[in-house]
Design a protein around this motif. Structure first.
Motif, short mmCIF file in Angstrom:
data_model
loop_
_atom_site.label_atom_id
_atom_site.label_comp_id
_atom_site.label_asym_id
_atom_site.label_seq_id
_atom_site.Cartn_x
_atom_site.Cartn_y
_atom_site.Cartn_z
N HIS A 168 73.35 131.99 -14.11
CA HIS A 168 73.57 132.11 -12.34
C HIS A 168 72.97 132.90 -12.15
CE1 HIS A 168 75.68 131.81 -9.02
NE2 HIS A 168 76.25 132.80 -8.60
N ALA A 169 73.50 134.78 -12.52
CA ALA A 169 72.60 135.46 -12.53
C ALA A 169 70.82 135.63 -12.41
CB ALA A 169 72.48 137.11 -13.29
N MET A 170 70.32 134.78 -13.32
CA MET A 170 68.98 134.50 -12.63
C MET A 170 68.77 133.87 -11.61
SD MET A 170 66.03 133.11 -15.71
CE MET A 170 66.95 131.41 -14.86
N PHE A 171 69.33 133.04 -11.04
CA PHE A 171 69.20 131.61 -10.37
C PHE A 171 69.30 132.73 -8.89
CE2 PHE A 171 69.91 127.83 -12.63
CZ PHE A 171 69.01 128.05 -14.13
N SER A 172 70.25 133.66 -9.05
CA SER A 172 69.98 133.73 -8.08
C SER A 172 69.13 134.59 -7.73
CB SER A 172 70.79 135.10 -7.93
OG SER A 172 71.37 136.48 -8.47
N LEU A 173 68.29 135.57 -8.79
CA LEU A 173 67.57 136.15 -8.24
C LEU A 173 65.89 135.38 -7.74
CD1 LEU A 173 66.73 138.26 -12.01
CD2 LEU A 173 67.16 139.57 -9.58
N PHE B 99 60.14 123.03 -0.85
CA PHE B 99 60.46 123.51 -2.13
C PHE B 99 61.31 124.02 -2.79
CE2 PHE B 99 59.94 127.34 -5.07
CZ PHE B 99 59.31 126.53 -6.22
N GLN B 100 61.76 125.29 -1.54
CA GLN B 100 62.94 125.12 -2.01
C GLN B 100 64.33 124.48 -2.01
OE1 GLN B 100 63.78 129.28 0.57
NE2 GLN B 100 61.80 128.63 1.66
N GLU B 101 64.22 123.39 -1.95
CA GLU B 101 65.25 122.43 -1.49
C GLU B 101 64.91 122.23 -3.02
OE1 GLU B 101 65.83 119.13 1.40
OE2 GLU B 101 64.20 120.13 2.87
N TYR B 102 64.04 121.57 -3.65
CA TYR B 102 63.78 121.36 -4.96
C TYR B 102 64.45 122.31 -6.08
CZ TYR B 102 61.15 119.79 -9.23
OH TYR B 102 61.26 119.53 -10.33
N GLN B 103 63.98 123.14 -5.79
CA GLN B 103 64.65 124.30 -6.55
C GLN B 103 66.16 124.18 -6.81
OE1 GLN B 103 63.21 129.08 -6.59
NE2 GLN B 103 64.15 128.67 -4.99
N ARG B 104 66.68 124.62 -5.81
CA ARG B 104 67.52 123.87 -5.55
C ARG B 104 68.96 123.36 -6.31
NH1 ARG B 104 72.01 127.39 -3.19
NH2 ARG B 104 70.37 128.59 -2.09
N ALA B 105 67.92 122.43 -5.95
CA ALA B 105 68.61 120.69 -7.05
C ALA B 105 68.12 121.14 -8.29
CB ALA B 105 67.79 119.64 -6.72
N LEU C 123 62.96 133.77 -17.30
CA LEU C 123 63.15 135.63 -17.00
C LEU C 123 61.54 135.95 -16.88
CD1 LEU C 123 66.45 137.25 -18.89
CD2 LEU C 123 65.73 137.34 -16.21
N ARG C 124 60.81 135.80 -18.06
CA ARG C 124 59.56 135.85 -18.43
C ARG C 124 58.63 135.54 -17.24
NH1 ARG C 124 55.23 132.13 -22.40
NH2 ARG C 124 53.03 133.65 -21.32
N HIS C 125 59.14 134.48 -15.68
CA HIS C 125 58.29 134.08 -14.80
C HIS C 125 58.68 135.57 -13.60
CE1 HIS C 125 56.07 131.49 -16.35
NE2 HIS C 125 56.34 130.68 -17.02
N MET C 126 60.18 135.52 -13.83
CA MET C 126 60.91 136.01 -12.90
C MET C 126 59.85 137.29 -12.80
SD MET C 126 61.92 137.71 -10.49
CE MET C 126 62.89 135.88 -9.41
N GLY C 127 59.50 137.62 -14.21
CA GLY C 127 58.50 139.63 -14.72
C GLY C 127 57.31 139.22 -13.09
N GLU C 128 56.36 138.01 -14.23
CA GLU C 128 55.11 137.73 -13.50
C GLU C 128 56.02 137.77 -11.50
OE1 GLU C 128 53.19 134.77 -16.24
OE2 GLU C 128 54.08 133.89 -14.29
#
Length: 207
Positions: free
Chosen positions: A33-38, A122-128, A187-192
């Motif tokens: 949940h924390a990662m998705f919130s990022l 895209f944001q709708e797809y991400q949320r789904a 987390l790896r791609h969030m770093g990118e």
């Protein structure tokens, strides 16, 4: 009536295992949940021009990291649960990515051309994708963690992955899938993304 020798110890071992499984599941739910919130915060504080910004050859745009991780989580969910991906022709038409492929087996030279056409879609797809993943974890029994998804010996495309390094003697389990294919990968791609945000004048996601 007395229990058989060792019965009490076996019962206690089972309770301990159940308790540990519950702790692990709770931890995974909170971390996911924390990662998705990022990711939600990241997309909410960028516009499509920043996401599609092309810095120079060899540097992947934010569009690649965003589409790649969401589409890979979608595809991984199929392997872990047997549920068909959210992504289909209708989503492709709506999101309109320059390259309708997560790019795992493509080169950097190819994927530097990734762009997101409709950022809102895209944001709708991400949320789904994220909400489906969290709903599954909320309903999941920790006993499913040990189910083996890919047995050893691993095929060539799997043998070179991080999850293959993590896997135990039996192979890659459901827990390994959640930890490696979704959490560590995310987390790896969030770093990118955090690094790339600096290239377009934005800050990181956490202090």
């Amino acid at each position: 009536m007395s229990e058989e020798p060792g019965a009490e110890a076996t019962c206690m071992d089972g309770m301990a295992a159940d308790g540990m499984g519950g702790l692990l599941l709770d931890s995974l739910r909170r971390r996911m949940h924390a990662m998705f919130s990022l990711y939600y915060d990241a997309v909410a504080t960028m516009d499509v021009d920043q996401v599609n910004h092309f810095e120079r050859e060899g540097v992947l745009p934010i569009a690649f990291s965003l589409f790649h991780i969401v589409n890979m989580i979608d595809a991984s969910f199929l392997l872990m649960t047997g549920t068909p991906p959210v992504w289909d022709e209708s989503w492709e038409a709506r999101v309109n990515p320059a390259i309708a492929d997560h790019g795992k087996h493509r080169t950097v030279d190819e994927m530097v051309h990734q762009r997101i056409g409709d950022y809102s879609a895209f944001q709708e797809y991400q949320r789904a994708v994220f909400e489906r993943t969290e709903a599954h974890l909320d309903a999941m029994d920790s006993g499913d963690f040990t189910r083996v998804l890919i047995k050893r010996p691993f095929p060539e495309q799997v043998a070179s992955t991080y999850s293959a390094r993590v896997a135990g003697p039996e192979g890659i389990t459901v827990l390994d899938g959640f930890e490696c294919w979704i959490y560590q990968h995310g987390l790896r791609h969030m770093g990118e993304i955090e690094l790339a945000r600096g290239l377009v004048g934005l800050g990181g996601m956490t202090s």
